[in-house]
Design a protein around this motif. Structure first.
Motif, PDB file in Angstrom:
ATOM      1  N   LYS A 162       0.970   6.842  31.558  1.00 52.53           N
ATOM      2  CA  LYS A 162       1.894   7.455  32.497  1.00 52.53           C
ATOM      3  C   LYS A 162       1.251   7.817  33.601  1.00 52.53           C
ATOM      4  O   LYS A 162       1.716   7.858  34.718  1.00 52.53           O
ATOM      5  N   VAL A 163      -0.084   8.543  33.404  1.00 50.79           N
ATOM      6  CA  VAL A 163      -0.841   8.981  34.506  1.00 50.79           C
ATOM      7  C   VAL A 163      -2.266   8.339  34.223  1.00 50.79           C
ATOM      8  O   VAL A 163      -2.517   8.532  32.981  1.00 50.79           O
ATOM      9  N   THR A 165      -5.847   8.380  33.411  1.00 52.94           N
ATOM     10  CA  THR A 165      -6.791   9.448  33.054  1.00 52.94           C
ATOM     11  C   THR A 165      -8.229   9.041  33.650  1.00 52.94           C
ATOM     12  O   THR A 165      -8.416   8.094  34.107  1.00 52.94           O
TER      13      THR A 165
ATOM     14  N   ASN B  30       2.401  16.470  24.210  1.00 61.96           N
ATOM     15  CA  ASN B  30       2.229  16.258  25.664  1.00 61.96           C
ATOM     16  C   ASN B  30       2.491  17.436  26.562  1.00 61.96           C
ATOM     17  O   ASN B  30       3.560  18.088  26.533  1.00 61.96           O
ATOM     18  N   TYR B  32       0.262  18.166  29.830  1.00 62.01           N
ATOM     19  CA  TYR B  32      -0.942  17.873  30.510  1.00 62.01           C
ATOM     20  C   TYR B  32      -1.705  18.742  31.153  1.00 62.01           C
ATOM     21  O   TYR B  32      -2.844  18.517  31.786  1.00 62.01           O
ATOM     22  N   PHE B  36      -4.822  14.910  28.860  1.00 60.56           N
ATOM     23  CA  PHE B  36      -3.899  13.598  28.727  1.00 60.56           C
ATOM     24  C   PHE B  36      -3.803  13.364  27.199  1.00 60.56           C
ATOM     25  O   PHE B  36      -2.990  12.492  26.728  1.00 60.56           O
ATOM     26  N   VAL B  88       9.879   9.988  25.960  1.00 60.90           N
ATOM     27  CA  VAL B  88      10.369   8.757  26.699  1.00 60.90           C
ATOM     28  C   VAL B  88       9.295   7.787  26.354  1.00 60.90           C
ATOM     29  O   VAL B  88       9.441   6.555  26.757  1.00 60.90           O
ATOM     30  N   ARG B 134      -7.461  19.060  37.690  1.00 63.76           N
ATOM     31  CA  ARG B 134      -7.558  17.619  38.305  1.00 63.76           C
ATOM     32  C   ARG B 134      -6.047  17.679  39.235  1.00 63.76           C
ATOM     33  O   ARG B 134      -5.165  18.260  38.844  1.00 63.76           O
ATOM     34  N   ILE B 137      -1.454  15.469  39.066  1.00 56.84           N
ATOM     35  CA  ILE B 137      -0.147  15.843  39.209  1.00 56.84           C
ATOM     36  C   ILE B 137      -0.128  17.170  40.210  1.00 56.84           C
ATOM     37  O   ILE B 137      -1.086  17.947  40.319  1.00 56.84           O
ATOM     38  N   TRP B 204       8.396  14.589  37.313  1.00 53.72           N
ATOM     39  CA  TRP B 204       8.138  13.049  36.884  1.00 53.72           C
ATOM     40  C   TRP B 204       8.721  12.281  38.018  1.00 53.72           C
ATOM     41  O   TRP B 204       8.198  11.159  38.339  1.00 53.72           O
ATOM     42  N   LEU B 207       6.794  11.897  40.817  1.00 50.39           N
ATOM     43  CA  LEU B 207       5.352  11.040  40.616  1.00 50.39           C
ATOM     44  C   LEU B 207       5.654   9.512  40.546  1.00 50.39           C
ATOM     45  O   LEU B 207       4.821   8.612  41.047  1.00 50.39           O
ATOM     46  N   TYR B 212      11.242   7.297  36.459  1.00 51.48           N
ATOM     47  CA  TYR B 212      11.912   8.744  35.717  1.00 51.48           C
ATOM     48  C   TYR B 212      12.964   9.279  36.693  1.00 51.48           C
ATOM     49  O   TYR B 212      12.790   9.294  37.719  1.00 51.48           O
TER      50      TYR B 212
END
Lengths: 194, 269
Positions: A162-163, A165, B30, B32, B36, B88, B134, B137, B204, B207, B212
């Motif tokens: 999804k992203v 890593t 999940n 994040y 991850f 999802v 990071r 996102i 989402w 992104l 999504y």
């Protein structure tokens, strides 16, 4: 190291599988064993692909020649690719053929993965001495399929995230590096041991 | 905090749902902000400070302000609500939440005429949330609902799990639960709730707009571009358990389908 029998490499290649089996039996595989098994098998296949691709650069850079183990590395990669697909079809998709076929047609990351797997199957099937002799010079050309197979395998791995890593980017970097070394002129580096 | 003091007085209709084990629910997350890997939240969320905690409620409300969590929870009807969670990524669980309808809090804040949407924000605290260091996102994580979705009795704010305080990895101290939508809508560790007249930008869709949507209703007939949503794997069912068919609105069609009457759910996915 160079006197190590090839059989030892084949046996060592079973250690990661043994580890997965141990995790399943001991309950250490986590609460989603299906995904964990599937992903671990795929990741192990990537490791063997990368190790196989590292044999020639290692010889060029350091003079250490592990060429006699390369077939074992490649066949180990093929073995884990097979198990990875088995885990997908059997454990994950429960052989829901219609959904699997639909996914294979519609999902680019699955197309990339399956294309890679088909190439690796061809490479494994022609890795024996009989094929090498029968194909002659064409064998070397055919076995350049290793490069697109490895690139597609890493593409498949990154594409399903999804992203992406940091580990994903590391794999992309390592595989790009290993493949880019093939673009250097023939005969670079150490060609003969001092 | 106040969340864990109560014994649930009344149970919401259980719908024959058997909750997953506490281990399933608290080690497979999940979130994040903590990494991850699904094990990362359980590994790293322990260092998150959840007390003191306050929630800002602003935008189109009669009584905007910032409230300490205890004031937010004061007088709220905390109950056990056993709901399905469908990710999802095509896996699912059943979770015994402790919580209260979001509508109660929104009514207290007093939506002004013209308020059409509710936007939510997660805490931004990179020193305690390693994933936020990071740039993968655009932090903080943002979610949103239409006001009528937010006022629906199935839409909860949860403060607990299995009769105890919500573990940090599950979104302590206050998280959203929208059981008929994919799990990513159920935003964790909420610090801000804003009523707006326009559809808020959410993490989402911002992104990956092709993958999504704002609505993110569970819908077996609308695939994610990279995988089918027709079936799901039930976490905790074991290595050889069958995949099960995914239900429209995650099994809550009777309660929520009317919210989307006349809408093309392929367009508003």
């Amino acid at each position: 190291m160079r006197r190590l029998p090839v059989a030892v490499v084949y046996l060592a290649a079973l250690v990661p599988l043994g580890w997965i089996v141990w995790l399943v039996l001991s309950g250490g595989i986590g609460v989603d064993p299906v995904k964990e098994i599937e992903h671990r098998l795929g990741k192990i296949a990537l490791w063997f692909l990368a190790l196989g691709l590292a044999v020639t650069p290692l010889r060029r850079l350091t003079g250490v020649n592990l060429l006699r183990y390369r077939r074992a590395l490649g066949l180990s990669a093929a073995f884990y690719v097979g198990l990875h697909i088995l885990a997908w079809g059997w454990l994950d998709m429960r052989w829901l053929w219609a959904q699997m076929a639909g996914d294979l047609l519609k999902r680019p990351y699955l197309v990339a993965g399956m294309a890679s797997a088909l190439m690796i199957a061809v490479l494994a099937a022609t890795s024996n001495g009989v094929s090498v002799r029968a194909l002659g010079a064409r064998w070397r050309v055919l076995h350049r399929l290793t490069y697109p197979a490895a690139a597609l395998a890493v593409g498949h791995y990154l594409w399903q995230m999804k992203v992406i890593t940091p580990e994903g980017w590391a794999w992309a970097g390592v595989m790009t590096g290993l493949l880019a070394l093939r673009l250097l002129p023939r005969g670079w580096g150490v060609t003969r041991r001092a | 905090g106040a969340a864990m003091m109560l014994a649930p007085a009344a149970r919401a209709a259980p719908r024959d749902l058997v909750p997953n084990s506490r281990k399933d629910i608290t080690t497979y997350n999940n979130f994040y902000e903590f990494g991850f890997d699904k094990g990362d939240p359980a590994r790293y969320a322990g260092r998150l400070t959840t007390d003191p905690w306050s929630v800002r409620i602003d935008g189109l409300v009669e009584r905007p302000g910032s409230w300490p969590l205890d004031d937010v929870l004061k007088g709220m009807p905390l109950d056990e609500h056993i709901t399905r969670l469908r990710c999802v990524e095509a896996w699912s669980m059943v979770i015994p939440w402790i919580g209260f309808p979001l509508a109660e809090l929104l009514r207290r804040a007093g939506p002004r005429p013209g308020a059409k949407y509710v936007a939510f924000e997660t805490l931004l605290r990179p020193e305690e949330m390693p994933g936020q260091r990071r740039r993968s996102i655009d932090w903080p994580y943002r979610e949103g609902l239409r006001l009528d979705e937010a006022m629906h009795p199935l839409t909860l704010l949860a403060t607990g799990l299995y009769g105890a305080a919500l573990p940090n990895q599950n979104g302590a101290p206050l998280r959203l639960v929208v059981p008929w939508k994919y799990g990513f809508k159920s935003i964790k560790s909420i610090v801000r709730i804003t009523l707006t007249d326009t559809q808020p930008v959410t993490t989402w869709p911002a992104l990956q707009p092709t993958e999504y949507g704002f609505y993110a209703n569970v819908n077996p007939r609308v695939d994610h571009p990279r995988w089918s949503q027709a079936t799901e794997r039930v976490i905790g069912a074991g290595l050889f358990a069958p995949r099960v068919p995914t239900e429209m609105f995650n099994g809550y069609a009777e309660e929520v389908a009317s919210l989307y009457a006349g809408m093309d759910l392929r367009t508003f996915y």
